[in-house]
Structure formats: structure tokens, C-alpha cells
Write an enzyme that holds these catalytic residues in place. Structure first.
Site, short mmCIF file in Angstrom:
data_model
loop_
_atom_site.label_atom_id
_atom_site.label_comp_id
_atom_site.label_asym_id
_atom_site.label_seq_id
_atom_site.Cartn_x
_atom_site.Cartn_y
_atom_site.Cartn_z
N LYS A 22 14.91 20.16 -8.21
CA LYS A 22 15.50 21.22 -7.59
C LYS A 22 16.41 22.00 -7.17
O LYS A 22 16.68 23.61 -7.01
CB LYS A 22 15.61 20.38 -6.07
CG LYS A 22 16.06 20.91 -4.88
CD LYS A 22 16.19 19.90 -3.44
CE LYS A 22 17.57 19.62 -3.57
NZ LYS A 22 19.13 20.24 -3.16
N ASN A 23 18.01 21.18 -7.91
CA ASN A 23 18.82 22.16 -7.52
C ASN A 23 19.08 23.71 -9.19
O ASN A 23 19.80 24.09 -9.11
CB ASN A 23 20.28 21.20 -8.08
CG ASN A 23 19.84 20.54 -7.36
OD1 ASN A 23 19.33 20.47 -5.60
ND2 ASN A 23 21.16 19.71 -6.52
N ARG A 93 21.89 24.47 1.39
CA ARG A 93 23.38 24.15 1.13
C ARG A 93 23.06 25.59 -0.45
O ARG A 93 24.15 27.11 0.06
CB ARG A 93 23.67 23.71 0.28
CG ARG A 93 25.03 23.95 -0.24
CD ARG A 93 25.92 22.97 0.45
NE ARG A 93 27.37 23.47 -0.61
CZ ARG A 93 28.62 23.82 0.11
NH1 ARG A 93 28.30 24.04 1.11
NH2 ARG A 93 29.51 23.84 -1.07
N CYS A 117 23.11 19.36 3.39
CA CYS A 117 22.98 17.84 3.64
C CYS A 117 24.97 17.88 4.40
O CYS A 117 25.77 18.15 4.00
CB CYS A 117 23.13 17.09 2.81
SG CYS A 117 21.94 16.92 1.91
N ARG A 122 31.74 20.93 3.64
CA ARG A 122 31.53 21.62 2.00
C ARG A 122 31.89 22.96 2.17
O ARG A 122 31.04 23.73 2.48
CB ARG A 122 29.83 21.55 2.44
CG ARG A 122 29.48 19.60 2.33
CD ARG A 122 27.63 20.14 2.31
NE ARG A 122 27.18 19.83 0.61
CZ ARG A 122 26.52 19.34 -0.03
NH1 ARG A 122 25.21 19.81 0.99
NH2 ARG A 122 25.91 20.40 -0.95
N PRO A 123 33.55 22.90 1.51
CA PRO A 123 33.81 24.44 1.49
C PRO A 123 33.15 25.62 0.48
O PRO A 123 32.78 24.60 0.06
CB PRO A 123 35.40 24.28 1.44
CG PRO A 123 35.25 22.59 0.43
CD PRO A 123 34.19 22.04 1.09
N ILE A 124 33.41 26.87 0.63
CA ILE A 124 32.76 27.02 -0.58
C ILE A 124 34.15 28.42 -0.79
O ILE A 124 33.97 29.63 -1.47
CB ILE A 124 31.87 28.91 0.16
CG1 ILE A 124 32.23 29.34 1.04
CG2 ILE A 124 30.41 27.93 0.14
CD1 ILE A 124 30.82 30.28 1.18
N ASP A 125 35.45 28.13 -0.10
CA ASP A 125 36.12 28.51 -0.93
C ASP A 125 36.56 29.17 -2.55
O ASP A 125 36.87 30.15 -2.98
CB ASP A 125 37.61 27.81 -1.11
CG ASP A 125 37.75 26.40 -1.52
OD1 ASP A 125 36.87 26.02 -1.16
OD2 ASP A 125 38.43 26.33 -1.87
N ASP A 306 25.02 12.05 -6.55
CA ASP A 306 23.40 12.46 -6.22
C ASP A 306 22.14 11.79 -5.96
O ASP A 306 21.31 10.91 -5.79
CB ASP A 306 22.28 13.99 -6.37
CG ASP A 306 22.81 14.91 -6.13
OD1 ASP A 306 22.99 16.57 -6.40
OD2 ASP A 306 24.07 14.64 -4.49
N ARG A 398 13.27 17.74 1.22
CA ARG A 398 13.72 18.74 0.95
C ARG A 398 13.54 18.79 -0.22
O ARG A 398 13.76 19.92 -0.82
CB ARG A 398 14.86 19.26 2.02
CG ARG A 398 15.18 19.22 3.40
CD ARG A 398 15.80 19.64 3.61
NE ARG A 398 17.03 20.51 2.62
CZ ARG A 398 18.53 20.05 1.68
NH1 ARG A 398 19.28 19.55 3.05
NH2 ARG A 398 19.03 21.46 1.17
#
Ligand code: EPZ
Length: 423
Positions: A22-23, A93, A117, A122-125, A306, A398
């Protein structure tokens, strides 16, 4: 709304074939839009997140068709939409990979903040820091991330935290920047290598993926490619743990055993038999008692976060007291309240879960609080005496292809029922 009904305390046996990762899939599909050409991606898992990206790409002007359940043909020649705020984008995500892909090809993108999830912030900085280092302007306009650049230039980027998403997103944008980019302290997960391999098949010049230094020499254009996604290490680990908790013997096929090393080591440590082949692992838990151990989740090749919920569930029925430390996500223990409804004895103190092994679990009604928590509920239900009903199965769908079919083929008594939502 779907629910899963499981009658537990039955050994699993036989063989399960693992689907594509999936990822990896949720990064490779956005990468395909960087070529004004046709890409064919095979061994995709037939899961909701992939279907969601398929819909999104077509709304952006790509022409994607399912050649079969596991193969997408994507023609990105006519992609023109760089503003991506569809509902589908907000569900997952990984939609943030559209930022890196569109910034690379079109030098601009507006993408709704990602969903996914919920286990803490869940930052994206780090993604945005990388885009700025490559010369992009970055703005948050409400709940939309806006990035643009006259041109992108190579840069040396040191990742403050090891981040799968940021590593991949920066790699996507840097692929079409002018000059050389190095990403240091890069994440090393197998799916990062998969994305780099796919990009190189499209004409990119990326070296070092899978190590903590990735070097990207920018190119002007990318062309189409045919690519096969790697097997899903997390799906594989989920079935390995399910085999162990039921005291069964299962062959987990179509995998890369090396990717499973951290889990295989821990399963052997508690007393599970592990036999490795070229592309399979046989988990033998027949007539064995398992002892406690400790787990610390960390970036690859460490024990994957995970698989933490699934492993914690197994440890809840191992003799003795186990300890799990969740080092990646600040709040990845919401599922433990559900596990306690089945009879587990676990206390959580910050990032540490202390697990007192019990002899058995008992069926109850529980809910999946997120994707991997849902997998943990299935694992617990397979062990529990009596019947367990699992709600919010949408989370499980998912990331797990045909989950009840695969578990049924291993001998589980598992059924999906559809319950109309209460008005
Ligand atoms: C990916 O999420 C996976 N999702 C997650 O799997 C997985 O748990 C995670 O990697 C770790 O392996 C996908 O690949 C779609 P990160 P990602 O960036 O990329 C912090 C599943 O079940 N961080 O590696 O979002 C972050 O808070 C899902 O399949 C920043 O601080 O994870 C976390 O503590 C759940 N700033 C750590 O880094 C950033 O800009 C690792 O996050 C980005 C991340």
C-alpha cells in the site's frame, strides 16, 4: 456500514498470498503523473486508498484505467489540473505526494491538507522545508497547501526527523529540479526504494535510496514506464502475527523475507518457529507457549510502527510482562481500550505500553480506530473465545485487500455483514 463477525479460537493453516505494498502504491501512482506519457503499474493492492488515487488522477485530467484488479494504466499526457482539493484527497494521508509530483512537473500545486489515520498530530513541516530548499514558495491557504516556483534548483537537505513521506515527497520534486539534490538522514523503508526504482525507470537519476543519503540529479523530462510494486511488508507481518496468535502453521507467500527481519526476529524470540524461503516465510506456532519480550518501534530496518498494534495484541496472550515503546507516533494506543474489552491487561504510560499476558481473550463488540488498529482487532478476535464483532471496517479496507477472503482461506470463521447506519 460493514462489520466483521469472527468466531475465534481456531488455528490458522495453509497459505496466504500477499498483495502489493500500500505505502509504495500510494506514492508510485502520484509519481506517474510526472511523465507526459503512459505508465503501467502492476501488483497494485486492490484497496480503497488506491481506488481513491485512481479517481483523483482522473479528476486531474489523467486517463487511468484498471486493466485488471491489480494493474493500472495511467496516461498523464493531458493532466492539467494542479489544484487538487477533491473529497478523495482529504480522505488519505498519501495525497500529499501530489504536491511533490505536481511541483516537479508543473512547478506549482495546490493540494488540500491530507487526511488519514488519526493518531496524534501528523505534521508536514519537513515536506514544506524540503520544497522551500528546492526554491519553491510555500503557503498554507486555509486547509490547502500552495506551492510554486519559477524553477526548482538542487539543494542539500538534512532531515530533522527520519520521515518516509517527506523523503519521498522531496525526492519527487527534486527529480525535475535543475542540479543535484542530496537528502541526508533519509528514511530507508522498502517503499522508498520502490518509488526511486520507478522514477529511475521513467528516466530519473536517483542513487542511494534505501540508505540514509539519497542523491538526485535533476532531469528535464520523464517518460512512461511499466513497473511492478513490491509486496506489502505490513500485510505480510499482519498474517504472520495472526498465524502465531492462533497457534497455527501458515505459509506467507509472495514476500521479500529480508523486509520482515525485525518481526521474524521478535517472533523467534518469543518462541514462534520461522522458516524462510526465497519469497515466503512459514510461521509455525503449533503446540508452543510464547514468552514475553520488549518492542521498540522505529524507522526501517527497526521494528515498524505499523505492526505495533498487531504485535501488542500477540504479546497480550504471551506468558509474562511485555513492554512496547512507540517511538514514531505520539498517540498510537487508542486501540488498547478496545483490546481491553476482549480481556487484555495493558496499561499505557505515555509512549510505553506495559502488557501483562493473559491466558485467553473473550469475544466482544469492538471498533477499528484506524487501519492497523483494525488489523489488531481481527488478530485479537481470531484468538478470542466466542464471537467478536468489529465495526468501522472501512479503515481496514483502506489497506487490506479482501481481508475476510484471505483469512477464511486460512480456516478463520470470519464473515462481513452490512449494517444500515442507524438513522
Ligand atoms: C508513513 O507515514 C506511512 N504512511 C505510515 O503508515 C507509517 O506509520 C509511517 O510512514 C512511518 O513508517 C504512508 O506511507 C502513506 P513519517 P508518514 O513522515 O510518511 C514526524 C499505515 O498504517 N514528521 O515517516 O506520514 C511524524 O510526526 C500508515 O500504513 C514530522 O515531524 O510518516 C512522525 O513522528 C500509518 N514532520 C515521524 O516524523 C513531517 O513533516 C515519522 O513520520 C513529517 C513527519
Amino acid at each position: 456500514m460493514d462489520r466483521l463477525v469472527i468466531k475465534g479460537n481456531r488455528k490458522l493453516s495453509g497459505e496466504v498470498v500477499i498483495s502489493g505494498a500500500k505505502n509504495a502504491a500510494v506514492a508510485v501512482i502520484p509519481a506517474a503523473i510526472m511523465a507526459q506519457d503512459v505508465c503501467v503499474i502492476d501488483n497494485l493492492p486492490y484497496i480503497e486508498d488506491v481506488k481513491c488515487l485512481y479517481t483523483t488522477l482522473n479528476k486531474m485530467g489523467a486517463e487511468s484505467v484498471y486493466e485488471d484488479k491489480h494493474t493500472l494504466k495511467i496516461d498523464s499526457s493531458n493532466v492539467s489540473e494542479t489544484k487538487v482539493t477533491f473529497d478523495e484527497v482529504r480522505k488519505m494521508r498519501a495525497s500529499y505526494y501530489l504536491l511533490g509530483a505536481l511541483l516537479g512537473r508543473f512547478k506549482k500545486a495546490q493540494v488540500a491538507m491530507p487526511g488519514g489515520c488519526n493518531f496524534g498530530t501528523r505534521p508536514i513541516d519537513l515536506h514544506l522545508k524540503g520544497f522551500r530548499a528546492l526554491g519553491a514558495n510555500v503557503e498554507i491557504c486555509g486547509d490547502v497547501v500552495c506551492v510554486s516556483a519559477e524553477k526548482l534548483h538542487g539543494a542539500g537537505i538534512y532531515m530533522d526527523t527520519v520521515s518516509v513521506g517527506a523523503t519521498i515527497n522531496i525526492m519527487l520534486a527534486a527529480t525535475m529540479a535543475e542540479g543535484v539534490t542530496t537528502i541526508e538522514n533519509a528514511a530507508k523503508e522498502p517503499h522508498i526504494v520502490d518509488v526511486a526504482n520507478f522514477l529511475n525507470m521513467m528516466g530519473a537519476k536517483i542513487k542511494g535510496a534505501g540508505t540514509d543519503v539519497i542523491k538526485i540529479i535533476g532531469v528535464d523530462r520523464l517518460h512512461g514506464a511499466e513497473y511492478t510494486i513490491i509486496p506489502d511488508q505490513i500485510e505480510a507481518g499482519t498474517y504472520m502475527i495472526a498465524a502465531a496468535i492462533t497457534g497455527g502453521k501458515v505459509k506467507v507467500s509472495n514476500i521479500i523475507p529480508k523486509h520482515m527481519d525485525s518481526l521474524s526476529a521478535k517472533l523467534m524470540e518469543i518462541g514462534v518457529g520461522i522458516e524462510e524461503g526465497d519469497d515466503y516465510i512459514i510461521v509455525d506456532a503449533e503446540n508452543k507457549n510464547f514468552c514475553a519480550t520488549s518492542i521498540r518501534t522505529m524507522a526501517y530496518p527497526g521494528f515498524p510502527t505499523d505492526l505495533q498494534p498487531q504485535m501488542t495484541t500477540l504479546l497480550s496472550v504471551c506468558d509474562g510482562t511485555s513492554m512496547v515503546t512507540e517511538n514514531v507516533w505520539e498517540k498510537r494506543y487508542q486501540y488498547i481500550d478496545e483490546l481491553k474489552r476482549l480481556g487484555a491487561k495493558i496499561t499505557v504510560e505515555g509512549r510505553v505500553a506495559i502488557i501483562e499476558g493473559v491466558k485467553e481473550l473473550s469475544g466482544a463488540s469492538v471498533e477499528a480506530t484506524d487501519l492497523r488498529a483494525g488489523a489488531a482487532m481481527i488478530i485479537a478476535a481470531l484468538k478470542a473465545r466466542g464471537e467478536t464483532v468489529i465495526g468501522e471496517v472501512k479503515y481496514i479496507d483502506r489497506g487490506y485487500e479482501e481481508v475476510e477472503k484471505k483469512f477464511s482461506s486460512l480456516g478463520a470463521d470470519i464473515k462481513r455483514i452490512n449494517v444500515e447506519p442507524e438513522v
